[in-house]
Design a protein around this motif. Structure first.
Motif, PDB file in Angstrom:
ATOM      1  N   HIS A  98       0.860  -1.181   0.000  1.00 20.02           N
ATOM      2  CA  HIS A  98       0.000   0.000   0.000  1.00 20.02           C
ATOM      3  C   HIS A  98       0.897   1.231   0.000  1.00 20.02           C
ATOM      4  CE1 HIS A  98      -3.865   1.861   0.403  1.00 20.02           C
ATOM      5  NE2 HIS A  98      -4.454   0.713   0.706  1.00 20.02           N
ATOM      6  N   GLU A 217     -12.042  -1.124  -6.923  1.00 19.97           N
ATOM      7  CA  GLU A 217     -12.683  -1.694  -5.735  1.00 19.97           C
ATOM      8  C   GLU A 217     -13.870  -0.831  -5.327  1.00 19.97           C
ATOM      9  OE1 GLU A 217     -11.404  -3.084  -1.166  1.00 19.97           O
ATOM     10  OE2 GLU A 217      -9.981  -2.089  -2.494  1.00 19.97           O
ATOM     11  N   LYS A 219     -17.297   0.060  -2.646  1.00 24.12           N
ATOM     12  CA  LYS A 219     -17.645  -0.021  -1.224  1.00 24.12           C
ATOM     13  C   LYS A 219     -18.863   0.840  -0.974  1.00 24.12           C
ATOM     14  CE  LYS A 219     -15.595   0.553   3.388  1.00 24.12           C
ATOM     15  NZ  LYS A 219     -14.373   0.863   4.177  1.00 24.12           N
ATOM     16  N   ASP A 252     -14.308  -6.856  -2.602  1.00 23.29           N
ATOM     17  CA  ASP A 252     -13.912  -6.977  -1.193  1.00 23.29           C
ATOM     18  C   ASP A 252     -15.145  -7.505  -0.472  1.00 23.29           C
ATOM     19  OD1 ASP A 252     -11.918  -5.109   1.104  1.00 23.29           O
ATOM     20  OD2 ASP A 252     -13.657  -6.340   1.631  1.00 23.29           O
ATOM     21  N   ASP A 287     -17.942  -3.173   7.280  1.00 23.82           N
ATOM     22  CA  ASP A 287     -16.634  -3.585   6.744  1.00 23.82           C
ATOM     23  C   ASP A 287     -15.741  -3.968   7.912  1.00 23.82           C
ATOM     24  OD1 ASP A 287     -13.940  -1.992   4.856  1.00 23.82           O
ATOM     25  OD2 ASP A 287     -14.570  -4.088   5.028  1.00 23.82           O
ATOM     26  N   ASP A 325      -7.747  -8.937   2.818  1.00 24.47           N
ATOM     27  CA  ASP A 325      -7.767  -7.563   3.329  1.00 24.47           C
ATOM     28  C   ASP A 325      -8.463  -7.617   4.671  1.00 24.47           C
ATOM     29  OD1 ASP A 325      -9.027  -4.315   2.171  1.00 24.47           O
ATOM     30  OD2 ASP A 325      -7.861  -4.933   3.905  1.00 24.47           O
TER      31      ASP A 325
HETATM   32  C1  LRH Z   1     -11.124  -0.016   2.060  1.00 26.33           C
HETATM   33  C2  LRH Z   1     -10.134  -1.132   1.832  1.00 26.33           C
HETATM   34  C3  LRH Z   1      -9.242  -0.949   0.628  1.00 26.33           C
HETATM   35  C4  LRH Z   1      -7.903  -0.595   1.184  1.00 26.33           C
HETATM   36  C5  LRH Z   1      -8.130  -0.363   2.584  1.00 26.33           C
HETATM   37  C6  LRH Z   1      -6.966  -0.656   3.403  1.00 26.33           C
HETATM   38  O1  LRH Z   1     -12.005  -0.352   3.073  1.00 26.33           O
HETATM   39  O2  LRH Z   1     -10.819  -2.333   1.781  1.00 26.33           O
HETATM   40  O3  LRH Z   1      -9.012  -2.149  -0.016  1.00 26.33           O
HETATM   41  O4  LRH Z   1      -7.200   0.304   0.503  1.00 26.33           O
HETATM   42  O5  LRH Z   1      -9.246  -1.137   2.921  1.00 26.33           O
END
Ligand code: LRH
Ligand code: MN
Length: 426
Positions: A98, A217, A219, A252, A287, A325
């Protein structure tokens, strides 16, 4: 701290006999049902999941964070920790970085260290949900969707920089997750925010090397609590199509509103050739980023049932990227990740046991009872001897958590790093 093959063989010695009889019994049972046991064991051994570099320390919430002592405080130590997980499980052969939490100082040294731990670099993740101290623009009101062009340009440039970092490490994919959205009705013009995001993603897409992929991604909420620009699979799917063939949707598991049928989303994305990959975790409410398979193991099995069907029948969809994750608020992060890997392997193994031919026949006959019987026959099979056999064949531990504890890994890490080292990340 590394774990040698010899140490693992020693730990396995005590439990090998028990494993052998359990495995032989299961293999006989499955063989009598026409299952190619060796093929299943090989698929399990080949199934490698990337470990997130941001989930090797203790996670936390706004209400508190409880350190886990001996945490990795730099990228080298994070790679070392993934190496420990991989030596025990033989299914964690990749790390997902990251940026800017994990920017390498010496690329060659980092690549050598990863190779020494038998690891490759999976997707690199951009971060336009936090402001960096020396940044010109703020992402408070969004990044790729921001009404201010200067902010969008900064966010686009950051993603291009992340691709360059990934290229130097041998990564082949970029994951873009945006916190962009609004906290109050009226705050955002939804259409403008969507259009800016699409245009910005297209700019990033043009900078992608030919053999790279871009994962978008989605959310539904958090950190924004009224709207999120890329809120669901449909929005991500539209944006991936708008960008081009190298753009895909990333699922995710924690990014769905309660009771969402995720396995149906997976089936649809595979049929459309746009399923890029996964962030595996589990959740009860939001989440939660909990241990994979710890809350809804049957749902995970149903997702893998669609994946097994799709990987056989949808050549239009590339081999998905498998990543975890998760965030560890109270467990040892390494033990938590080992448990997640076990749950993923277990769901995959059970899905490989589904008699797809008989299921298709029962579906065509609308024999609903037999359809469920076929799925649950596979789900109710204790497949753990298959996972152990795959690990044993690859030089891993038959019981990774037991081995981790009997080898006193956490104690050694605390010894090495001191009690209060803190990992960067979430
Ligand atoms: C956002 C998420 C995304 C990442 C972060 C650490 O909720 O899932 O994948 O960047 O968590
Ligand atoms: Mn994620």
């Amino acid at each position: 701290m590394q774990i040698s093959k010899e140490q693992i063989q020693l730990v396995n010695k005590k439990v090998e006999a028990g494993h052998e009889s359990q495995f032989n019994f299961l293999a006989q049972t499955l063989d009598s049902k026409g299952v190619d046991v060796n093929a299943v064991v090989k698929k399990l051994a080949d199934f490698q999941v990337a470990i997130p570099s941001w989930a090797l320390g203790a996670g936390g919430t706004r209400f508190g964070r409880f350190s886990y002592f001996g945490e990795p405080s730099n990228l080298e130590q994070k790679i070392n920790d993934v190496g420990i997980i991989h030596s025990l499980t033989q299914t964690a052969g990749a790390i997902s970085l990251h940026i800017p939490w994990d920017v390498p100082e010496d690329y060659n040294a980092i690549k050598e260290l990863a190779a020494a731990n038998h690891l490759v670099f999976d997707a690199v993740n951009s971060n336009t949900f936090q402001d960096q101290k020396d940044a010109k623009e703020s992402y408070k009101y969004g990044s790729l969707s921001n009404v201010n062009k200067g902010v969008r340009d900064q966010a686009v440039q950051h993603n291009i920089d992340v691709v360059e970092i990934g290229e130097k490490l041998g990564s082949k994919s970029l994951t873009v997750w945006l916190a962009d959205g609004s906290n109050f009705p009226g705050q955002n013009n939804f259409q403008t925010a969507f259009q800016y995001t699409e245009d910005s993603l297209k700019e990033i897409y043009t900078s992608l090397p030919e053999d790279w992929k871009m994962f978008i991604e989605y959310k539904p909420y958090e950190p924004n609590f009224y709207s999120t620009v890329i809120q669901d699979w449909g929005t991500s799917f539209m944006l991936a199509n708008a960008c081009g063939d190298k753009a895909y949707t990333l699922v995710d598991l924690g990014h769905h509103l309660p009771n969402t049928n995720i396995e149906q989303i997976v089936a649809t994305l595979m049929m459309k050739g746009k399923l890029g990959g996964f962030h595996f975790n589990d959740s009860k409410y939001g989440d939660d980023d909990s241990t994979v398979g710890s809350v809804k193991p049957y749902s995970l099995f149903l997702i893998f049932n669609e994946l097994v069907y799709g990987m056989k029948n949808n050549p239009q969809n590339p081999y998905p990227a498998w990543m975890i994750d998760a965030s560890h608020n109270i467990k040892d992060p390494l033990e938590d990740l080992i448990q997640s890997l076990e749950a993923i392997q277990e769901a995959y193994a059970k899905a490989l046991l589904v008699d797809q031919k008989a299921l298709k026949e029962a579906q065509l006959a609308n024999d609903v009872v037999v359809c469920q019987e076929l799925l649950q026959e596979a789900y109710r099979t204790d497949v753990r001897p298959l996972l152990r056999e795959a690990r044993l064949k690859s030089g891993g531990a038959l019981h990774p958590i037991t081995a981790y504890r009997s080898l006193q890994v956490r104690e050694s890490l605390i010894e090495e790093r001191g009690k209060y080292a803190v990992a960067s990340g979430l």
